[in-house]
Write a protein that holds these residues in place. Structure first.
Motif, short mmCIF file in Angstrom:
data_model
loop_
_atom_site.label_atom_id
_atom_site.label_comp_id
_atom_site.label_asym_id
_atom_site.label_seq_id
_atom_site.Cartn_x
_atom_site.Cartn_y
_atom_site.Cartn_z
N VAL A 364 31.24 -48.26 38.06
CA VAL A 364 31.70 -49.66 38.07
C VAL A 364 33.19 -49.75 37.77
O VAL A 364 33.94 -50.43 38.46
CB VAL A 364 30.88 -50.49 37.06
CG1 VAL A 364 31.38 -51.93 37.03
CG2 VAL A 364 29.39 -50.45 37.43
N GLN A 365 33.63 -49.03 36.73
CA GLN A 365 35.01 -49.14 36.30
C GLN A 365 35.98 -48.67 37.38
O GLN A 365 37.05 -49.29 37.57
CB GLN A 365 35.22 -48.33 35.03
CG GLN A 365 36.64 -48.45 34.45
CD GLN A 365 36.95 -49.82 33.95
OE1 GLN A 365 36.38 -50.27 32.97
NE2 GLN A 365 37.86 -50.52 34.62
N GLU A 366 35.66 -47.61 38.09
CA GLU A 366 36.59 -47.11 39.10
C GLU A 366 36.76 -48.11 40.24
O GLU A 366 37.84 -48.21 40.83
CB GLU A 366 36.14 -45.74 39.61
CG GLU A 366 36.36 -44.64 38.59
CD GLU A 366 36.13 -43.25 39.16
OE1 GLU A 366 36.27 -43.07 40.39
OE2 GLU A 366 35.81 -42.34 38.38
N THR A 367 35.71 -48.86 40.57
CA THR A 367 35.86 -49.90 41.59
C THR A 367 36.67 -51.06 41.04
O THR A 367 37.50 -51.65 41.75
CB THR A 367 34.48 -50.37 42.08
OG1 THR A 367 33.79 -49.24 42.61
CG2 THR A 367 34.62 -51.41 43.18
N GLN A 368 36.45 -51.42 39.77
CA GLN A 368 37.29 -52.43 39.13
C GLN A 368 38.76 -52.05 39.25
O GLN A 368 39.61 -52.86 39.63
CB GLN A 368 36.92 -52.57 37.65
CG GLN A 368 35.54 -53.11 37.37
CD GLN A 368 35.45 -54.59 37.64
OE1 GLN A 368 34.88 -55.02 38.64
NE2 GLN A 368 36.02 -55.38 36.77
N PRO A 379 37.45 -57.63 39.90
CA PRO A 379 36.30 -58.50 40.14
C PRO A 379 35.69 -59.01 38.85
O PRO A 379 35.82 -58.38 37.78
CB PRO A 379 35.32 -57.59 40.89
CG PRO A 379 36.16 -56.52 41.50
CD PRO A 379 37.27 -56.30 40.50
N VAL A 380 34.99 -60.14 38.95
CA VAL A 380 34.23 -60.68 37.81
C VAL A 380 32.73 -60.60 38.08
O VAL A 380 31.93 -60.99 37.24
CB VAL A 380 34.64 -62.13 37.50
CG1 VAL A 380 36.09 -62.19 37.08
CG2 VAL A 380 34.38 -63.05 38.69
N LEU A 381 32.36 -60.10 39.27
CA LEU A 381 30.96 -60.00 39.66
C LEU A 381 30.61 -58.55 39.97
O LEU A 381 31.41 -57.82 40.57
CB LEU A 381 30.67 -60.84 40.90
CG LEU A 381 30.97 -62.34 40.84
CD1 LEU A 381 30.72 -62.98 42.20
CD2 LEU A 381 30.11 -63.01 39.77
N GLY A 401 32.59 -57.44 31.22
CA GLY A 401 32.76 -58.86 31.49
C GLY A 401 32.28 -59.29 32.85
O GLY A 401 32.82 -60.25 33.42
N LEU A 402 31.24 -58.64 33.39
CA LEU A 402 30.78 -58.90 34.75
C LEU A 402 29.41 -59.58 34.76
O LEU A 402 28.50 -59.16 34.04
CB LEU A 402 30.68 -57.59 35.54
CG LEU A 402 31.97 -56.77 35.65
CD1 LEU A 402 31.69 -55.42 36.29
CD2 LEU A 402 33.01 -57.53 36.43
N ARG A 476 26.95 -65.81 31.52
CA ARG A 476 27.64 -64.93 30.60
C ARG A 476 27.67 -63.51 31.16
O ARG A 476 26.80 -63.13 31.96
CB ARG A 476 26.93 -64.93 29.25
CG ARG A 476 26.96 -66.28 28.54
CD ARG A 476 26.08 -66.26 27.31
NE ARG A 476 24.68 -65.98 27.65
CZ ARG A 476 23.70 -65.90 26.76
NH1 ARG A 476 23.97 -66.03 25.48
NH2 ARG A 476 22.46 -65.68 27.15
N PRO A 477 28.63 -62.69 30.75
CA PRO A 477 28.68 -61.30 31.21
C PRO A 477 27.35 -60.59 30.97
O PRO A 477 26.75 -60.72 29.89
CB PRO A 477 29.81 -60.70 30.37
CG PRO A 477 30.71 -61.85 30.09
CD PRO A 477 29.79 -63.02 29.88
N GLY A 478 26.91 -59.87 31.96
CA GLY A 478 25.63 -59.16 31.89
C GLY A 478 24.48 -59.94 32.49
O GLY A 478 23.47 -59.35 32.88
N ASP A 479 24.60 -61.27 32.56
CA ASP A 479 23.53 -62.09 33.13
C ASP A 479 23.30 -61.73 34.60
O ASP A 479 24.22 -61.31 35.30
CB ASP A 479 23.87 -63.58 33.03
CG ASP A 479 23.74 -64.13 31.62
OD1 ASP A 479 23.28 -63.37 30.74
OD2 ASP A 479 24.10 -65.30 31.42
N ARG A 480 22.07 -61.93 35.04
CA ARG A 480 21.73 -61.73 36.46
C ARG A 480 21.56 -63.09 37.12
O ARG A 480 20.85 -63.95 36.62
CB ARG A 480 20.43 -60.93 36.58
CG ARG A 480 20.49 -59.56 35.92
CD ARG A 480 19.19 -58.81 36.10
NE ARG A 480 19.09 -57.70 35.16
CZ ARG A 480 18.07 -56.87 35.08
NH1 ARG A 480 17.03 -57.03 35.90
NH2 ARG A 480 18.05 -55.89 34.19
#
Length: 484
Positions: A364-368, A379-381, A401-402, A476-480
């Motif tokens: 995830v982080q490398e794409t961020q 991104p935020v999603l 924070g995603l 909130r971050p982590g929510d689906r």
């Protein structure tokens, strides 16, 4: 050419998945990069930034259902059609048996792991008249579970795509190389299994110092041990064995400013004339909104999709694969500039629920980081590949924070490559606040978009981004979030 450092040859048995240099972010699945804050692993081949190869395109296929998860990608290098054909064949050699094997299996029970095959690529050299492409395939289960590794080379002088064994001088060179590798391979592998055959030496390339990296598929030379076996040989042990192609391949791998000279190297279109300014967001608490979302890109048809969205005045959310974003930075930049939202779809499109926490974070982080570098903002999603999430994925999303953005309308465009069928599913499934799943790596999906947008607008819908839908929901971050 940078000289080799003259160190002793290195052998490594590394647990986990194989990877090239993380800085390339150009289509591999990785082992070395998980534990790599210190010195780089000398058995990792050199990696070329795919964005430096003008005109390069990616060929991507994905499939997801309860029987199997499948994601494959390989590059189409301009001026090297025989290489593209050979890479397509290599991917088929991995995916065809997997599809046949999973065709006859019942769907996985709810919550049970779904079989997965993931095929990625890295450029190991791309300069002058030489191109090297490393293909890695990871399979989750079965007798051949684990990772396979192959590196193919294109010789612009002969117009031929060849295997890694062509880097040395025929059978005599392969025999002498076999002796050197056997002496260096280490106690955890079986030297007897290192045979002087092209199949054994299927993946060879050069590292950043010009050492020859010889790597093997899982269990091929160490049947009782998991992970990757690789050897880095210094120049003194292999230079006399190199063929003419091998010498040029090494030089191409060490070129500080690589530049291909194969012809047909036209730049990819970055955007149409007069590209529109970013559209303002919409208040979905008032408007009848629906989110059009596109996964797995960018790809060769993404620019055309942006043209269609531009003409229709519609905004969308693109969940980009980090490896593809790095290969198409100008397209990602255009997506952002034209008012579309960019989400994180992981670096390599792995099922994140199968990975360790540090691997999930890296995916995830490398794409961020890639998107931030291209567009100036991260991104935020997060859309986990295949929509597969668990506590670890949720924790990583929360820490970064995603919000996890899923969907509630699946057009099944990977299954039915028919624009009219895709359009009908999208429009029929639309509801206020809905999220429609599509893939911009399929030309038939792009063909369907003008009809989808026109029919949705005729029914009073406003195409919006996922974040537009979320604006009034206090996610909130982590929510689906799946829509509605």
């Amino acid at each position: 050419m940078r000289p080799a450092r003259g160190r002793a040859a290195t052998a490594v048995l590394a647990a986990g998945l194989l990877g090239a240099a993380a800085s390339a972010c150009a289509g591999t699945s990785g082992d070395g990069r998980w534990a790599r804050p210190g010195a780089p692993d000398p058995t990792l081949p050199h990696a070329v930034d795919a964005a430096t190869v003008s005109g390069l395109e990616t060929v991507t296929e994905s499939e997801q259902d309860a029987r199997r998860h499948l994601y494959t990608a390989y590059p189409a290098v301009p001026g090297a059609r025989p290489l593209t054909d050979r890479l397509a064949q290599a991917v088929d050699e991995l995916s065809d048996p997997y599809e046949q094997e999973t065709d006859g299996t019942p769907p996985a029970a709810p919550g049970a792991p779904v079989p997965e095959l993931n095929v990625q690529w890295t450029l190991t050299a791309a300069s002058g008249d030489v191109v090297g492409v490393r293909i890695t395939g990871w399979k989750s289960q079965g007798a051949d579970a684990g990772e396979t590794r192959r590196t193919y080379w294109y010789d612009g002088r002969t117009g031929q795509a060849v295997g890694s064994d062509a880097l040395v001088q025929g059978e005599p060179g392969l025999k002498r190389l076999t002796e050197r590798v056997r002496a260096r391979i280490g106690a955890k592998a079986d030297p007897v299994r290192v045979t002087a055959t092209p199949a054994t030496f299927a993946s060879m390339a050069f590292n950043d110092d010009g050492d020859l990296v010889v790597e093997f598929s899982d269990h091929s030379v160490a049947p009782g041990a998991p992970g990757r076996v690789a050897v880095a040989l210094p120049a003194s042990e292999f230079e006399p064995l190199l063929s003419d192609l091998g010498r040029r391949a090494r030089a191409a791998s060490l070129t500080p400013r690589p530049r291909l000279a194969l012809g047909a190297n036209a730049p990819r279109p970055g955007g149409p004339e007069g590209a529109r300014a970013p559209a303002s967001s919409v208040d979905c608490a008032v408007a009848k909104c629906v989110a059009l979302t596109f996964d797995d890109g960018p790809g060769p048809d993404t620019s055309r999709l942006l043209d269609e969205l531009n003409r229709a005045g519609a905004r969308a959310t693109f969940f980009v694969v980090g490896a593809n974003a790095a290969a198409y930075p100008e397209v990602v930049r255009r997506e952002s500039a034209e008012g579309h939202e960019i989400g994180d779809h992981s670096r390599d499109h792995r099922d994140l629920t199968r990975l360790a926490p540090i691997q999930v974070h890296s995916e995830v982080q490398e794409t961020q980081d890639a998107v931030r570098q291209i567009t100036g903002r991260a991104p935020v999603l997060l859309r986990p590949p295949y929509g597969a999430s668990n506590g670890v994925v949720t924790d990583v999303a929360r820490s970064l924070g995603l919000v996890q953005a899923l969907w509630n309308v699946d057009t099944l465009d990977w299954h039915d490559r028919d624009a009219s069928v895709v359009a009908e599913r999208a429009v029929k499934g639309a509801r206020p606040g809905g999220v429609i799943l599509m893939h911009d790596v399929y030309g038939t999906t792009v063909d369907a978009v003008p009809d989808i947008v026109a029919r949705l607008k005729a029914r009073g819908y406003t195409p919006a981004t996922v974040s537009d839908l979320l604006a009034a929901r206090h996610a909130r971050p982590g929510d689906r979030f799946s829509g509605w």
